[in-house]
Write a protein that holds these residues in place. Structure first.
Motif, PDB file in Angstrom:
ATOM      1  N   TRP A 156       0.839  -1.211   0.000  1.00  0.00           N
ATOM      2  CA  TRP A 156       0.000   0.000   0.000  1.00  0.00           C
ATOM      3  C   TRP A 156       0.870   1.256   0.000  1.00  0.00           C
ATOM      4  N   VAL A 325     -12.446  -5.303  -0.593  1.00  0.00           N
ATOM      5  CA  VAL A 325     -12.129  -5.100   0.827  1.00  0.00           C
ATOM      6  C   VAL A 325     -13.415  -5.129   1.656  1.00  0.00           C
ATOM      7  N   LEU A 379     -10.401  -2.348   8.655  1.00  0.00           N
ATOM      8  CA  LEU A 379     -10.540  -2.751   7.257  1.00  0.00           C
ATOM      9  C   LEU A 379     -11.356  -1.741   6.472  1.00  0.00           C
ATOM     10  N   VAL A 382      -9.073   0.991   5.540  1.00  0.00           N
ATOM     11  CA  VAL A 382      -8.266   0.583   4.391  1.00  0.00           C
ATOM     12  C   VAL A 382      -9.059   0.745   3.100  1.00  0.00           C
ATOM     13  N   ALA A 383     -10.338   0.355   3.131  1.00  0.00           N
ATOM     14  CA  ALA A 383     -11.174   0.471   1.939  1.00  0.00           C
ATOM     15  C   ALA A 383     -11.317   1.926   1.513  1.00  0.00           C
TER      16      ALA A 383
END
Length: 404
Positions: A156, A325, A379, A382-383
């Motif tokens: 990332w 994700v 998460l 992150v998405a």
């Protein structure tokens, strides 16, 4: 008329014809007054202050909203000011009320008597039976999670730095982490809790990607047989609850592979069930591309397979990363159902502990719920981080004159 709303929130609006606003403030008063009176009678000093602020905001907001509503009849500008007044005070009332409720809730939760039981079993929630002294020499394998997470983080980071080939850290981290963690689940599942939930979710997502890619492309294929088979697979698994799929494979897989294969039954169920949803994500990603991409590739002499694998799919995959994700988050929560066939993941660890320590059931399940929430929220973050670069690419494509 507006002064009546200061005494009874919403009454002034009802008398002047603003029934919706009046009903909203009356409902707010019915919610806030009982909580505020309870906090004033027995709450701490700061809780009483919050109760007073909530009541003051409610009554003053209702009165000012009623007054601005009366003035709104004077013209469009006054009506806009009335709407601004209503929005500001409604936000203030809702905010103070939310803080009051949160304060009362946190005080009640912190005051529960059996948090020591949740703290004592916290390691069991994280790694299950692996906390036993029998597995002390193998706990170093838990660093495999750090390798997997670190590899994806480096990938990332390289993507944010616009490095073209940034995938090797993710692949290497996943391979090294898998090598470390694999003996904890094969040939016998010895790990549990949150660690097992993450292993199941990660394996389920990775193994569902081939199913999703194949049947997603089959759903948009021009071959009738392939399109029909893909549609049947997708609609079948999307139309069934996951718990039914688990029972199917729990009966079928041991019949084929023998006893002691609950882990593989769960992995197969997760992969096929999630693959149907991934296939729909793939189909949507392909359909989102302009038809000119396919036509241009065909004009260059590429076959259908070459067009899909070399032109369409690479572009669609970028659009599919954020929803994938999101699907991983849903899959992580769905692993809470696998305890019905004997695997002690996070929800299973909570159920076992709750049955053993009956006096601390609420504290135990609240702790487990917070663990689910923390990882699901991470998460989700992150998405959102993955969606931001994609949104920037879409904006630059829509306004090419703004690019440098």
């Amino acid at each position: 008329m507006s002064a009546l709303s200061f005494l009874i929130p919403g009454l002034g609006q009802l008398l002047t014809g603003a029934r919706l606003l009046g009903a909203q403030y009356l409902v707010a008063a019915l919610l806030i007054w009982p909580l505020a009176l309870s906090a004033l009678r027995s709450g701490a000093p700061e809780t009483r202050l919050l109760a007073v602020l909530a009541l003051l905001a409610l009554h003053v907001g209702a009165a000012l909203t009623a007054l601005s509503g009366e003035r709104a009849r004077q013209g469009a500008e006054a009506a806009a000011q009335a709407q601004d007044t209503y929005r500001r005070w409604s936000t203030l009332v809702a905010g103070v009320f939310a803080v009051l409720v949160l304060d009362l809730l946190l005080r009640w939760i912190v005051g529960l008597p059996n948090w020591e039981q949740a703290r004592r079993n916290f390691l069991f929630f994280l790694i299950g039976r692996f906390r036993s002294a029998d597995y002390a020499e193998e706990r170093w394998r838990l660093w495999g999670f750090a390798l997997v997470g670190g590899g994806f983080f480096l990938t990332w980071l390289l993507s944010r730095l616009r490095v073209r080939v940034g995938w090797p850290p993710a692949v290497l981290g996943f391979l090294a982490g898998s090598w470390m963690l694999w003996p904890t689940v094969v040939p016998e599942v010895r790990i549990g809790g949150l660690a097992l939930s993450l292993i199941l979710a990660l394996l389920g997502l990775l193994l569902s990607l081939p199913f999703g890619l194949f049947f997603g492309m089959g759903r948009v294929s021009t071959l009738p047989l392939l399109r029909t088979v893909s549609t049947l697979y997708i609609e079948l698994f999307r139309g069934l609850p996951f718990i039914t799929v688990i029972f199917w494979f729990f009966i079928f897989v041991p019949y084929v592979l023998g006893e002691g294969t609950q882990f593989w039954a769960v992995i197969l169920a997760l992969s096929l069930f999630t693959g149907a949803y991934v296939a729909e994500i793939v189909r949507a990603g392909i359909r989102a591309l302009p038809r000119g991409q396919d036509e241009a590739a065909r004009a260059l002499g590429l076959s259908g397979t070459q067009t899909m694998t070399g032109v369409i799919l690479p572009q669609a995959l970028r659009n599919m990363i954020p929803p994938l994700v999101g699907q991983f988050i849903s899959l992580f929560k769905d692993t809470s159902l696998v305890s019905i066939i004997g695997l002690i993941e996070l929800a299973g660890a909570a159920r076992i502990t709750g049955n053993r320590v009956v006096s601390a059931t609420f504290e135990i399940y609240l702790t487990v719920a917070l663990l689910y929430f923390v990882f699901a929220y991470l998460l989700s973050t992150v998405a959102r981080g993955l969606e931001a670069p994609q949104a920037g690419r879409v904006a630059r494509a829509a306004n090419p004159e703004t690019t440098v």
